[in-house]
Design an enzyme around this catalytic site. Sequence first.
Site, PDB file in Angstrom:
ATOM      1  N   TYR A   1       7.515  29.234 -28.282  1.00 27.44           N
ATOM      2  CA  TYR A   1       6.818  30.348 -27.648  1.00 27.44           C
ATOM      3  C   TYR A   1       7.446  31.684 -28.037  1.00 27.44           C
ATOM      4  O   TYR A   1       6.761  32.601 -28.491  1.00 27.44           O
ATOM      5  CB  TYR A   1       6.831  30.182 -26.127  1.00 27.44           C
TER       6      TYR A   1
ATOM      7  N   LYS B   1       5.983  34.674 -30.650  1.00 26.26           N
ATOM      8  CA  LYS B   1       5.828  36.039 -30.137  1.00 26.26           C
ATOM      9  C   LYS B   1       6.641  37.021 -30.993  1.00 26.26           C
ATOM     10  O   LYS B   1       6.162  38.109 -31.330  1.00 26.26           O
ATOM     11  CB  LYS B   1       6.282  36.111 -28.682  1.00 26.26           C
TER      12      LYS B   1
ATOM     13  N   LEU C   1       4.905  36.925 -15.273  1.00 24.53           N
ATOM     14  CA  LEU C   1       3.916  37.760 -14.607  1.00 24.53           C
ATOM     15  C   LEU C   1       3.623  37.229 -13.212  1.00 24.53           C
ATOM     16  O   LEU C   1       3.316  36.045 -13.045  1.00 24.53           O
ATOM     17  CB  LEU C   1       2.624  37.795 -15.424  1.00 24.53           C
TER      18      LEU C   1
END
Length: 268
Positions: free
Chosen positions: A172, A176, A199
């Site tokens: 991941y 990114k 988040l």
Amino acid sequence: MRYHAAFLCTTAIKLLGLSSVVKHCLVLSFRMAHDLKPLAEDFRQKNKSCFILGVSGETGKELLKEIVERKLFSRITVIGRRQLTFEGEAYENLVQEVVDFEKLNDYAAAFQGHDVGYCCLGTTKAKAGADGFIRVDHDYVLKSAELAKAGGCSHFNLESSKGADKTSGFLYLKVKGQVEADIELLGFERYSIYRPAVLMVDRQESRPAEWFARKVLGPFSSMFPTAMSIPIQSVTRAMVANTLIPAGEKVEILENKAIYDLGKAPEK
């Protein structure tokens, strides 16, 4: 007056060749001191247009709401794989471009004529598999950025992730970080990267890891709001505020605390 002060500050930073840490601290301090209202009024008069990728996701949805409510752009285009339904008069003039991300070159026109681009596109390994995750979070994002650059976009905003690093051993974070670096090579006039932590949002889409994190981090985040999480509204407010404020550098990376602080910048 504050606008000119910020301009002089960023110019001095470039001329003096200060370290990236010092640059970040100085620029952020000027940003936090800004009254965003006159900047917003000045921005509106420029009749700029923008596009947003990933509006079907939580960040993109919240970002669109923020931009529409602030009435900053003369034209707003949502680019996605399906037509979406929006309620309210504020969305009446919204332009929607439905594209096939597997054949993005056929939809280059959708990316033409925008001054600012926002990319909130992304999926998960659990949902799409490893190959699917790479295809969405790297390939689709990069190709979109390429078409945006070719179409005249001058300021590209990318929602990335805390810990993004192209040398990471975690897929991941590696993906990114790699897409961050690949987009930088395109040479946008201004390129803003946002690296939020977990988040804090109630997703319509089921993401068990984030659900667990919210339950565990929720009480902790009230005491230490930037340690491991961030409210999604802070991210979108920071993206909008950063668009209004003069650039400090051609490429800027906003880590979680900077995003949180900028998201609190007052519009007096």
